[in-house]
Design an enzyme around this catalytic site. Structure first.
Site, PDB file in Angstrom:
ATOM      1  N   CYS A  66       0.825  -1.210   0.000  1.00  0.00           N
ATOM      2  CA  CYS A  66       0.000   0.000   0.000  1.00  0.00           C
ATOM      3  C   CYS A  66       0.860   1.261   0.000  1.00  0.00           C
ATOM      4  O   CYS A  66       1.679   1.459   0.904  1.00  0.00           O
ATOM      5  CB  CYS A  66      -0.897  -0.010   1.224  1.00  0.00           C
ATOM      6  SG  CYS A  66      -1.820   1.523   1.474  1.00  0.00           S
ATOM      7  N   TRP A  99      -7.484  -6.379   5.542  1.00  0.00           N
ATOM      8  CA  TRP A  99      -6.098  -6.816   5.409  1.00  0.00           C
ATOM      9  C   TRP A  99      -5.867  -7.931   6.428  1.00  0.00           C
ATOM     10  O   TRP A  99      -6.427  -7.915   7.525  1.00  0.00           O
ATOM     11  CB  TRP A  99      -5.148  -5.672   5.713  1.00  0.00           C
ATOM     12  CG  TRP A  99      -5.195  -4.541   4.742  1.00  0.00           C
ATOM     13  CD1 TRP A  99      -6.016  -3.449   4.793  1.00  0.00           C
ATOM     14  CD2 TRP A  99      -4.383  -4.387   3.570  1.00  0.00           C
ATOM     15  NE1 TRP A  99      -5.760  -2.622   3.735  1.00  0.00           N
ATOM     16  CE2 TRP A  99      -4.768  -3.169   2.957  1.00  0.00           C
ATOM     17  CE3 TRP A  99      -3.369  -5.143   2.986  1.00  0.00           C
ATOM     18  CZ2 TRP A  99      -4.165  -2.700   1.793  1.00  0.00           C
ATOM     19  CZ3 TRP A  99      -2.770  -4.675   1.824  1.00  0.00           C
ATOM     20  CH2 TRP A  99      -3.170  -3.468   1.238  1.00  0.00           C
ATOM     21  N   THR A 133      -8.519   0.328   6.717  1.00  0.00           N
ATOM     22  CA  THR A 133      -7.374   0.870   5.983  1.00  0.00           C
ATOM     23  C   THR A 133      -6.058   0.723   6.735  1.00  0.00           C
ATOM     24  O   THR A 133      -6.017   0.622   7.959  1.00  0.00           O
ATOM     25  CB  THR A 133      -7.589   2.369   5.683  1.00  0.00           C
ATOM     26  OG1 THR A 133      -7.672   3.089   6.919  1.00  0.00           O
ATOM     27  CG2 THR A 133      -8.857   2.600   4.883  1.00  0.00           C
ATOM     28  N   VAL A 134      -4.996   0.680   5.953  1.00  0.00           N
ATOM     29  CA  VAL A 134      -3.638   0.851   6.459  1.00  0.00           C
ATOM     30  C   VAL A 134      -3.100   2.139   5.844  1.00  0.00           C
ATOM     31  O   VAL A 134      -3.506   2.509   4.739  1.00  0.00           O
ATOM     32  CB  VAL A 134      -2.732  -0.343   6.087  1.00  0.00           C
ATOM     33  CG1 VAL A 134      -3.123  -1.578   6.840  1.00  0.00           C
ATOM     34  CG2 VAL A 134      -2.715  -0.614   4.588  1.00  0.00           C
ATOM     35  N   TYR A 197      -5.200   6.397  -9.374  1.00  0.00           N
ATOM     36  CA  TYR A 197      -6.437   5.666  -9.062  1.00  0.00           C
ATOM     37  C   TYR A 197      -7.604   6.227  -9.867  1.00  0.00           C
ATOM     38  O   TYR A 197      -8.485   5.481 -10.309  1.00  0.00           O
ATOM     39  CB  TYR A 197      -6.735   5.744  -7.564  1.00  0.00           C
ATOM     40  CG  TYR A 197      -5.828   4.898  -6.719  1.00  0.00           C
ATOM     41  CD1 TYR A 197      -6.212   3.620  -6.326  1.00  0.00           C
ATOM     42  CD2 TYR A 197      -4.589   5.366  -6.311  1.00  0.00           C
ATOM     43  CE1 TYR A 197      -5.380   2.831  -5.550  1.00  0.00           C
ATOM     44  CE2 TYR A 197      -3.739   4.589  -5.549  1.00  0.00           C
ATOM     45  CZ  TYR A 197      -4.143   3.313  -5.165  1.00  0.00           C
ATOM     46  OH  TYR A 197      -3.302   2.532  -4.410  1.00  0.00           O
TER      47      TYR A 197
END
Length: 358
Positions: A66, A99, A133-134, A197
Site C-alpha cells: 500500500c 487486510w 485501511t492501512v 487511481y
C-alpha cells in the site's frame, strides 16, 4: 470521525463513483491523534481524542503493497522510531473484509494476536462502517485502533515524536519550507497519488481522459521541477519527497499498465529517473520496497480490472541500482549533522528482494 480531503479508501475497489464515472475516494477516517501533551486518553471539544505518546504503546499496522502505508514505514525508518513504535505487516492480498496478517506464523500478528486488521477496528467500534485501511496505529495492550488518519500519522512522526527520534534523524518538515510543502502536497495528492487511481478506476471514457490529462500535466511539472533542483522542496529530502516516491516507485510495475497511465514509464523521464534512483538507493526507501508484494496486491486484488489475476513478471527494474547524476545540483539528502539510518531491524527485512536489493 471526520473528513479529510485526502484519506484513501482501503486498497480494494472504489466504493463511490460520481454520475460521470469519476472515481471518488472515501474520505471518512478516525482522526484521533497521539500527543505528548496528555498523560491519559483525553476527549477534545470536537469529539476526537488525544492519546498519550509513549514508547512501546502503539503498533503501526501497515502493508508493503500500500502506498499510503509505505509513507509511514519510510518516515518511521528515517526517523529511527523502530524502538518506539513496533511494526505489523499485513500480506499483499485481502478480501472485502480486511487486510490479513498471513505473512506471520499461524497467520496471526505476533504482538496483537489477531488474524485480521478489522479485529482492531471492531474492538473499538463494533459496528465500524468504513473501509479497514492501512496505515493504522493500534494500541498494543487493548488491541484497539487509535487512528487511521495517514497524513497525520506521518506528520506526527515527524513533528510530535521528536523525543523518540534517533540521534541524527533528519528534519523532514523544516520550518523555512513548511508553507511550500503544505502548498505542494495537496496538488501531488490529487493529481498524482490519487490521480493514478482516478485513471485506473474511472467509470467512463470522459472521466478517464480528464484524470489522465491531469496526471500527466502534474508528472510533466515534476519532471521539469526536478530538472532544476535535486529534491521537490529545498536542498534536502522532505515529507513531500516521501509522498511522491511511493507513487513514482509503483508506476512502472503497476500503474503504467494496470491503471492505464501509459504515456511514459518513469524510467524514460531522465530527471524523475535519476531522482528515483537516488531515493531508492538510500536506506529507508529501497529497503522498504517489496515489488513482488506491490504487484501481487494490485493484480490479484483488483479483479474488476484484472479478472485473470495473472501477475506480470516484468518490468526490469535494475536501472534503480544504476548510478545517478542528482549531485549535479549540489545539496545532500539530509542537512549537516544528520546521519543515515542504520541496518534495518531484524524481522523487518523485505521478504522478496530483487537481486539488486540484496
Amino acid at each position: 470521525m471526520s473528513v479529510s480531503p485526502e484519506h484513501p479508501d482501503w486498497e480494494g475497489a472504489p466504493q463511490n463513483a460520481d454520475p460521470d464515472g469519476e472515481f471518488v475516494r472515501d474520505t471518512d477516517y478516525i482522526n484521533d491523534r497521539i500527543s505528548p501533551s496528555v498523560t491519559d486518553v483525553t476527549e477534545q471539544p470536537d469529539g476526537t481524542y488525544l492519546w498519550p505518546m509513549e514508547a512501546g504503546r502503539y503498533r503501526l499496522a501497515a502493508a508493503r503493497a500500500c502506498p499510503w502505508a509505505h509513507r509511514a514505514v519510510i518516515a518511521r525508518r528515517l526517523l529511527g522510531l523502530e524502538d518506539a513504535v513496533s511494526l505489523a505487516l499485513a500480506g499483499p492480498t485481502h478480501d472485502k473484509r480486511s487486510w490479513t496478517f498471513d505473512l506471520d506464523p499461524g497467520e496471526v500478528d505476533p504482538v496483537l494476536g489477531i488474524k485480521r486488521l478489522q479485529d482492531a477496528y471492531f474492538n473499538r467500534y463494533p459496528d465500524y462502517p468504513r473501509g479497514i485501511t492501512v496505515p493504522a496505529l493500534v494500541e498494543e495492550s487493548s488491541v484497539r485502533v487509535v487512528t487511521n488518519d495517514f497524513p497525520s500519522i506521518v506528520r506526527d512522526f515527524i513533528t510530535e515524536w521528536t523525543d523518540f527520534h534517533r540521534e541524527g534523524a533528519p528534519n523532514l518538515y523544516p520550518a523555512e519550507y513548511a508553507e511550500e510543502i503544505d502548498e505542494i502536497n495537496p496538488y501531488i495528492f490529487r493529481a498524482i497519488n490519487n490521480g493514478v487511481y482516478r485513471c485506473g478506476f474511472a467509470g467512463s471514457q470522459d472521466a478517464y481522459d480528464e484524470a489522465y490529462e491531469e496526471l500527466w500535466e502534474a508528472l510533466d511539472w515534476v519532471e521539469e521541477r526536478l530538472g532544476k533542483q535535486r529534491y521537490m522542496v529545498g536542498p534536502h529530502i522532505t515529507e513531500t519527497d516521501i509522498r511522491l516516491f511511493v507513487t513514482l516507485i509503483r508506476f512502472d510495475p503497476v500503474y503504467y499498465s494496470h491503471f492505464k497511465c501509459s504515456r511514459h514509464k518513469m524510467a524514460e523521464l531522465p530527471n524523475i529517473r535519476g531522482y528515483l534512483q537516488e531515493l531508492f538507493q538510500l536506506p529507508g526507501f529501497g529497503d522498504t520496497t517489496d515489488f513482488a508484494e506491490i504487484k501481487q496486491h494490485y493484480f490479484i486484488t483488483h479483479q474488476e480490472i484484472n479478472p485473470t489475476q495473472v501477475v506480470p513478471i516484468g518490468p526490469a527494474l535494475d536501472w534503480l541500482a544504476q548510478p545517478h547524476d542528482r549531485d549535479r545540483f549540489g545539496g545532500t539528502p539530509f542537512a549537516e549533522g544528520t546521519t543515515l539510518p542504520g541496518a534495518i531491524p531484524a524481522g523487518e527485512e523485505v521478504k522478496n528482494p530483487l537481486p539488486f536489493q540484496r
